[in-house]
Design a protein around this motif. Structure first.
Motif, PDB file in Angstrom:
ATOM      1  N   HIS A   1       0.895  -1.166   0.000  1.00 34.31           N
ATOM      2  CA  HIS A   1       0.000   0.000   0.000  1.00 34.31           C
ATOM      3  C   HIS A   1       0.925   1.204   0.000  1.00 34.31           C
ATOM      4  O   HIS A   1       1.637   1.437   0.978  1.00 34.31           O
ATOM      5  N   ILE A   2       0.907   1.964  -1.077  1.00 33.35           N
ATOM      6  CA  ILE A   2       1.813   3.102  -1.230  1.00 33.35           C
ATOM      7  C   ILE A   2       1.022   4.392  -1.185  1.00 33.35           C
ATOM      8  O   ILE A   2       0.095   4.597  -1.975  1.00 33.35           O
ATOM      9  N   LEU A   3       1.402   5.255  -0.259  1.00 31.92           N
ATOM     10  CA  LEU A   3       0.815   6.588  -0.158  1.00 31.92           C
ATOM     11  C   LEU A   3       1.755   7.540  -0.874  1.00 31.92           C
ATOM     12  O   LEU A   3       2.925   7.662  -0.503  1.00 31.92           O
ATOM     13  N   LEU A   4       1.273   8.189  -1.912  1.00 32.71           N
ATOM     14  CA  LEU A   4       2.080   9.069  -2.746  1.00 32.71           C
ATOM     15  C   LEU A   4       1.680  10.513  -2.505  1.00 32.71           C
ATOM     16  O   LEU A   4       0.538  10.895  -2.773  1.00 32.71           O
ATOM     17  N   GLY A   5       2.606  11.310  -1.980  1.00 31.22           N
ATOM     18  CA  GLY A   5       2.390  12.745  -1.799  1.00 31.22           C
ATOM     19  C   GLY A   5       2.993  13.470  -2.981  1.00 31.22           C
ATOM     20  O   GLY A   5       4.195  13.336  -3.256  1.00 31.22           O
ATOM     21  N   ILE A   6       2.172  14.216  -3.700  1.00 31.52           N
ATOM     22  CA  ILE A   6       2.638  14.935  -4.888  1.00 31.52           C
ATOM     23  C   ILE A   6       2.574  16.426  -4.609  1.00 31.52           C
ATOM     24  O   ILE A   6       1.507  16.957  -4.293  1.00 31.52           O
ATOM     25  N   SER A   7       3.724  17.101  -4.726  1.00 36.31           N
ATOM     26  CA  SER A   7       3.744  18.556  -4.548  1.00 36.31           C
ATOM     27  C   SER A   7       3.910  19.233  -5.908  1.00 36.31           C
ATOM     28  O   SER A   7       4.075  18.568  -6.924  1.00 36.31           O
ATOM     29  N   GLY A   8       3.879  20.549  -5.911  1.00 35.13           N
ATOM     30  CA  GLY A   8       3.714  21.314  -7.141  1.00 35.13           C
ATOM     31  C   GLY A   8       4.935  21.635  -7.953  1.00 35.13           C
ATOM     32  O   GLY A   8       5.066  22.747  -8.429  1.00 35.13           O
ATOM     33  N   GLY A   9       5.831  20.690  -8.165  1.00 29.46           N
ATOM     34  CA  GLY A   9       6.940  20.897  -9.086  1.00 29.46           C
ATOM     35  C   GLY A   9       6.563  20.420 -10.479  1.00 29.46           C
ATOM     36  O   GLY A   9       5.617  19.634 -10.652  1.00 29.46           O
TER      37      GLY A   9
ATOM     38  N   LEU B   1       4.135   7.166 -13.068  1.00 32.83           N
ATOM     39  CA  LEU B   1       4.592   6.439 -11.887  1.00 32.83           C
ATOM     40  C   LEU B   1       3.444   5.637 -11.274  1.00 32.83           C
ATOM     41  O   LEU B   1       3.606   4.460 -10.952  1.00 32.83           O
ATOM     42  N   VAL B   2       2.292   6.270 -11.132  1.00 32.54           N
ATOM     43  CA  VAL B   2       1.123   5.588 -10.561  1.00 32.54           C
ATOM     44  C   VAL B   2       0.744   4.385 -11.421  1.00 32.54           C
ATOM     45  O   VAL B   2       0.467   3.298 -10.906  1.00 32.54           O
ATOM     46  N   HIS B   3       0.748   4.571 -12.726  1.00 33.66           N
ATOM     47  CA  HIS B   3       0.420   3.472 -13.639  1.00 33.66           C
ATOM     48  C   HIS B   3       1.399   2.305 -13.445  1.00 33.66           C
ATOM     49  O   HIS B   3       0.988   1.138 -13.368  1.00 33.66           O
TER      50      HIS B   3
ATOM     51  N   GLU C   1      -1.161  -1.114  -4.450  1.00 32.37           N
ATOM     52  CA  GLU C   1      -2.310  -0.224  -4.328  1.00 32.37           C
ATOM     53  C   GLU C   1      -1.776   1.156  -3.950  1.00 32.37           C
ATOM     54  O   GLU C   1      -0.926   1.276  -3.073  1.00 32.37           O
ATOM     55  N   VAL C   2      -2.271   2.186  -4.624  1.00 31.52           N
ATOM     56  CA  VAL C   2      -1.753   3.544  -4.440  1.00 31.52           C
ATOM     57  C   VAL C   2      -2.883   4.477  -4.042  1.00 31.52           C
ATOM     58  O   VAL C   2      -3.971   4.432  -4.627  1.00 31.52           O
TER      59      VAL C   2
END
Length: 166
Positions: free
Chosen positions: A6-14, A23-25, A33-34
């Motif tokens: 189970h991967i929690l992905l934090g995406i910031s505004g770069g 990456l998610v795909h 699971e993301v």
């Protein structure tokens, strides 16, 4: 063989945020699971709808932080309880400063503060371009670590945070 995570992905505004659907795909195709936390500035680079479609999960946005309709879920707690791994990618200088200083005023920041799971941080810029204050505060909590399959020259782009035990 990697176990499914189970991967929690934090995406910031770069600008690198536009690559996160790829990456998610790749992660979901590998069977992981993301779930995604998207900062307000990241929404300028990538659509929450695209990420929700790829992950088949809700995309958590800044406006969800204590929103009346989801506040009962306490998203920053439920997300870290669910996750096996927390990935911040791309991590802008502002995001690095937020997490290194323990600023919990945003959904991403409070999730990081509440987290006790392993964390991978991929800075959105080369390390020498970090402002000195951010570099110092990040260095106090982060230690560079070799990542399997990455060349020595690329190791500085990934920072692994040691797991904090409660």
């Amino acid at each position: 063989m990697l176990t499914k995570k189970h991967i929690l992905l934090g995406i910031s505004g770069g600008i690198a945020a536009y690559k996160m659907p790829d990456l998610v795909h790749a992660l979901t195709k590998a069977g992981h699971e993301v779930k995604v936390i998207l900062t307000k500035s990241a929404e300028s680079f990538v659509s929450p709808l695209v990420l929700a479609t790829l992950t088949k999960n809700r995309v958590w946005r800044e406006e969800d932080f204590f929103a009346p309709n989801v506040g009962y879920q306490i998203p920053h707690i439920s997300l870290v309880e669910w996750a096996d791994l927390f990935v911040l990618c791309p991590a802008t200088a502002n995001t690095l400063h937020t997490v290194a200083s323990g600023d919990a005023s945003t959904l991403l920041g409070s999730t990081f503060v509440a987290n006790t799971k392993p964390v991978l941080i991929f800075p959105a810029m080369n390390c020498p371009s970090l402002p000195p204050r951010s570099r110092k505060s990040c260095a106090s909590r982060c230690s560079p670590s070799p990542i399997p399959g990455r060349s020595r020259s690329s190791m500085r782009w990934c920072v692994k945070i040691p797991v904090r035990r409660a």
